[in-house]
Design a protein around this motif. Sequence first.
Motif: not given
Length: 117
Positions: A24, A27-28, A31, A42, A45-46, A48-49, A52-53
């Motif tokens: 995580s 991933s952060a 980002v 984009e 970013l989506e 990886q986000a 992370f979530s």
Amino acid sequence: MAGFAVANERLRVLEELEREIGASLQSAGSVILELSKDKAAERLLERQAAQFSAAVLKVEAELSAQIRYLTQVATGQPHEGSSYAARKGGQMALNRLEYARLRLAELVRACEQLLEP
């Protein structure tokens, strides 16, 4: 032997959680690195986000389960107490004894000096 199996399983789960936390953070970091670029991708970013979530949710759920388990174990068995206070008290008594021994040695030396002709 069953106790060791449960403990080993709990440790394995915690090691897996540690890896998940590392993933995580990675991933952060990705980002943040992507956001620092002039033209951020984009889709990346989506993705990886989202990773992370998902990782944070998994870690949170498993840590909650671990805490529930530890709470059950802790409250389901009688507390046997701690020997810390007794050990600390014993160590402090030894320290006071050593200090008294040193002070008595100083007193003996002072008395000897007074009695010298």
